[in-house]
Motif scaffolding. Structure first.
Motif, PDB file in Angstrom:
ATOM      1  N   ARG A  53       7.446 -40.567 -14.583  1.00 14.48           N
ATOM      2  CA  ARG A  53       6.580 -40.819 -15.746  1.00 14.48           C
ATOM      3  C   ARG A  53       5.596 -41.964 -15.524  1.00 14.48           C
ATOM      4  N   GLY A  54       5.673 -42.615 -14.389  1.00  9.74           N
ATOM      5  CA  GLY A  54       4.737 -43.704 -14.116  1.00  9.74           C
ATOM      6  C   GLY A  54       5.444 -44.907 -13.537  1.00  9.74           C
ATOM      7  N   LEU A  55       4.873 -46.065 -13.737  1.00 10.31           N
ATOM      8  CA  LEU A  55       5.399 -47.301 -13.179  1.00 10.31           C
ATOM      9  C   LEU A  55       5.848 -48.245 -14.292  1.00 10.31           C
ATOM     10  N   ILE A  56       6.996 -48.869 -14.088  1.00  6.56           N
ATOM     11  CA  ILE A  56       7.505 -49.864 -15.037  1.00  6.56           C
ATOM     12  C   ILE A  56       7.727 -51.164 -14.273  1.00  6.56           C
ATOM     13  N   LEU A  57       7.292 -52.263 -14.846  1.00  8.28           N
ATOM     14  CA  LEU A  57       7.436 -53.549 -14.179  1.00  8.28           C
ATOM     15  C   LEU A  57       8.908 -53.946 -14.047  1.00  8.28           C
ATOM     16  N   THR A  58       9.256 -54.490 -12.889  1.00  9.25           N
ATOM     17  CA  THR A  58      10.557 -55.125 -12.724  1.00  9.25           C
ATOM     18  C   THR A  58      10.525 -56.497 -13.396  1.00  9.25           C
ATOM     19  N   GLU A  59      11.660 -57.179 -13.391  1.00  9.05           N
ATOM     20  CA  GLU A  59      11.685 -58.521 -13.970  1.00  9.05           C
ATOM     21  C   GLU A  59      10.723 -59.439 -13.224  1.00  9.05           C
ATOM     22  N   GLN A  60      10.691 -59.323 -11.885  1.00 15.59           N
ATOM     23  CA  GLN A  60       9.760 -60.132 -11.083  1.00 15.59           C
ATOM     24  C   GLN A  60       8.315 -59.718 -11.374  1.00 15.59           C
ATOM     25  N   GLY A  61       8.097 -58.417 -11.581  1.00 16.21           N
ATOM     26  CA  GLY A  61       6.757 -57.937 -11.919  1.00 16.21           C
ATOM     27  C   GLY A  61       6.282 -58.468 -13.254  1.00 16.21           C
ATOM     28  N   GLU A  62       7.206 -58.546 -14.229  1.00 14.56           N
ATOM     29  CA  GLU A  62       6.853 -59.100 -15.534  1.00 14.56           C
ATOM     30  C   GLU A  62       6.402 -60.554 -15.406  1.00 14.56           C
ATOM     31  N   LEU A  63       7.102 -61.331 -14.578  1.00 19.68           N
ATOM     32  CA  LEU A  63       6.720 -62.733 -14.378  1.00 19.68           C
ATOM     33  C   LEU A  63       5.321 -62.834 -13.788  1.00 19.68           C
ATOM     34  N   LEU A  64       5.037 -61.990 -12.793  1.00 19.91           N
ATOM     35  CA  LEU A  64       3.721 -62.042 -12.156  1.00 19.91           C
ATOM     36  C   LEU A  64       2.640 -61.547 -13.112  1.00 19.91           C
ATOM     37  N   PHE A  65       2.951 -60.519 -13.921  1.00 16.87           N
ATOM     38  CA  PHE A  65       1.968 -59.991 -14.866  1.00 16.87           C
ATOM     39  C   PHE A  65       1.622 -61.031 -15.925  1.00 16.87           C
ATOM     40  N   ASP A  66       2.625 -61.779 -16.399  1.00 12.04           N
ATOM     41  CA  ASP A  66       2.339 -62.864 -17.347  1.00 12.04           C
ATOM     42  C   ASP A  66       1.347 -63.857 -16.752  1.00 12.04           C
ATOM     43  N   ALA A  67       1.516 -64.138 -15.453  1.00 16.17           N
ATOM     44  CA  ALA A  67       0.615 -65.086 -14.790  1.00 16.17           C
ATOM     45  C   ALA A  67      -0.788 -64.508 -14.661  1.00 16.17           C
ATOM     46  N   THR A  68      -0.917 -63.217 -14.294  1.00 11.69           N
ATOM     47  CA  THR A  68      -2.252 -62.626 -14.124  1.00 11.69           C
ATOM     48  C   THR A  68      -2.953 -62.451 -15.466  1.00 11.69           C
ATOM     49  N   VAL A  69      -2.179 -62.210 -16.541  1.00 16.06           N
ATOM     50  CA  VAL A  69      -2.783 -62.141 -17.882  1.00 16.06           C
ATOM     51  C   VAL A  69      -3.406 -63.485 -18.236  1.00 16.06           C
ATOM     52  N   ALA A  70      -2.661 -64.566 -17.986  1.00 18.61           N
ATOM     53  CA  ALA A  70      -3.182 -65.907 -18.271  1.00 18.61           C
ATOM     54  C   ALA A  70      -4.403 -66.221 -17.411  1.00 18.61           C
ATOM     55  N   MET A  71      -4.345 -65.816 -16.130  1.00 20.32           N
ATOM     56  CA  MET A  71      -5.483 -66.053 -15.237  1.00 20.32           C
ATOM     57  C   MET A  71      -6.712 -65.277 -15.702  1.00 20.32           C
ATOM     58  N   THR A  72      -6.502 -64.029 -16.101  1.00 21.29           N
ATOM     59  CA  THR A  72      -7.621 -63.197 -16.567  1.00 21.29           C
ATOM     60  C   THR A  72      -8.246 -63.784 -17.820  1.00 21.29           C
ATOM     61  N   LYS A  73      -7.391 -64.277 -18.721  1.00 17.63           N
ATOM     62  CA  LYS A  73      -7.907 -64.904 -19.941  1.00 17.63           C
ATOM     63  C   LYS A  73      -8.757 -66.126 -19.603  1.00 17.63           C
ATOM     64  N   ARG A  74      -8.280 -66.964 -18.664  1.00 16.94           N
ATOM     65  CA  ARG A  74      -9.047 -68.151 -18.279  1.00 16.94           C
ATOM     66  C   ARG A  74     -10.375 -67.763 -17.655  1.00 16.94           C
ATOM     67  N   LEU A  75     -10.365 -66.720 -16.819  1.00 16.82           N
ATOM     68  CA  LEU A  75     -11.602 -66.271 -16.186  1.00 16.82           C
ATOM     69  C   LEU A  75     -12.581 -65.721 -17.223  1.00 16.82           C
ATOM     70  N   ASP A  76     -12.061 -64.932 -18.181  1.00 14.95           N
ATOM     71  CA  ASP A  76     -12.927 -64.391 -19.237  1.00 14.95           C
ATOM     72  C   ASP A  76     -13.547 -65.516 -20.052  1.00 14.95           C
ATOM     73  N   THR A  77     -12.741 -66.534 -20.348  1.00 16.97           N
ATOM     74  CA  THR A  77     -13.250 -67.676 -21.107  1.00 16.97           C
ATOM     75  C   THR A  77     -14.325 -68.414 -20.326  1.00 16.97           C
ATOM     76  N   ALA A  78     -14.073 -68.612 -19.024  1.00 14.33           N
ATOM     77  CA  ALA A  78     -15.068 -69.296 -18.186  1.00 14.33           C
ATOM     78  C   ALA A  78     -16.357 -68.496 -18.132  1.00 14.33           C
ATOM     79  N   ALA A  79     -16.227 -67.175 -17.969  1.00 13.13           N
ATOM     80  CA  ALA A  79     -17.420 -66.322 -17.904  1.00 13.13           C
ATOM     81  C   ALA A  79     -18.198 -66.375 -19.213  1.00 13.13           C
ATOM     82  N   ALA A  80     -17.465 -66.373 -20.344  1.00 16.34           N
ATOM     83  CA  ALA A  80     -18.138 -66.452 -21.641  1.00 16.34           C
ATOM     84  C   ALA A  80     -18.891 -67.759 -21.796  1.00 16.34           C
TER      85      ALA A  80
END
Length: 301
Positions: A53-80
């Motif tokens: 049915r697709g891909l589901i994040l592991t516990e380690q994947g969830e930790l990394l995704f939380d970090a990339t979400v925060a990084m993406t938000k910071r980049l979007d803010t900087a770009a704005a």
């Protein structure tokens, strides 16, 4: 860690699919898969559970995704902030509001905003779900209640009420109710009581339903209610801001209306100095002033 691999990982985690992430990144599925495998080898861990049915994040994947979400938000803010450092108003502005307010009040007035700022691109997101402004799901929100999220600049725009309206043709054919008990002889058009709507409107609908209306049409947004009223189907519960653009509608039982509903404009604190946000805020406030003036003139006729 390689930022390209992190960028691709973030897209895959967000999409839940190698194929969908590849489409978004303009990469082949095999190229995306290689980057994910390379990142997993670099970290010596599995980031996804893979199944049919697709891909589901592991516990380690969830930790990394939380970090990339925060990084993406910071980049979007900087770009704005970089975009807003220019003198001119341009670029994308993501505005979220309800389907009713967006289709019936805001969208018809955007011509004036584009005439003044032709390089501005408004992405109008109409839904009842409250988007997360601090997480940059949108830049500006117009909502029918005060936002509860922290770190938001907010301004009350106006107060509205839910009232009952009908077309002249419907009233000519079916008569005009003189008291609430007369509603039993008419068709009521309103939002479904199970749908997401302002509480004041819900309370008015529930009050009207106590009078054994003979027939009902329920819709999940006010645009549908308005179309039914315009086409002579019955008496609709609608926000009073519509009367400016649809003056032919007749208010029924004017003493029966909802409690006041506040309309708020809000945006993240980091966009306080944004020229795009300021331009949009000024435009909306000018339109509200015009709206109030026309309502006063109508009341004095």
């Amino acid at each position: 860690m390689d930022w390209d691999k992190l960028r691709i990982f973030h897209a895959v985690a967000d999409a839940g699919s190698l194929t969908h992430a590849g489409d978004k990144l303009n990469l082949s599925q095999s190229a995306v898969s290689r980057q994910i495998r390379g990142l997993e080898e670099q970290l010596n861990t599995n980031l996804f559970h893979r199944h049919a049915r697709g891909l589901i994040l592991t516990e380690q994947g969830e930790l990394l995704f939380d970090a990339t979400v925060a990084m993406t938000k910071r980049l979007d803010t900087a770009a704005a902030r970089i975009r807003d450092s220019e003198e001119e108003v341009f670029g994308e502005l993501r505005v979220t509001t309800t389907t009713g307010f967006g289709t019936l009040w805001l969208a018809p007035r955007l011509t004036k905003l584009y005439e003044k700022y032709p390089d501005l691109r408004v992405d109008l997101m109409l839904e009842e779900r409250v988007l997360d402004l601090p997480m940059r799901e949108a830049d500006v929100a117009i909502r029918m209640k005060e936002p509860s999220q922290a770190d938001l600049v907010r301004k009350k725009l106006m107060m509205i009420k839910m009232c009952m309206y009908a077309s002249p043709a419907y009233l000519a054919a079916n008569g005009t109710p003189q008291r609430l008990e007369d509603m039993s002889e008419h068709r009521l058009i309103c939002q479904n009581t199970d749908s997401n709507q302002v509480n004041a409107g819900l309370q008015l609908v529930q009050q009207l339903m106590m009078y054994d209306v003979r027939s009902m049409l329920t819709v999940n947004n006010y645009f549908g209610v308005l179309q039914a009223v315009i086409n002579n189907l019955g008496i609709g519960v609608l926000p009073d801001y519509l009367i400016q653009d649809f003056p032919e509608m007749v208010q029924v039982l004017p003493d029966t209306e909802s409690a006041d509903v506040p309309v708020f404009l809000a945006y993240p604190e980091e966009l306080r100095a944004s020229k795009r946000v300021a331009a949009f805020k000024d435009f909306v406030q000018d339109e509200i002033i015009t709206h109030r003036k026309l309502l006063r003139e109508k009341a004095n006729l």
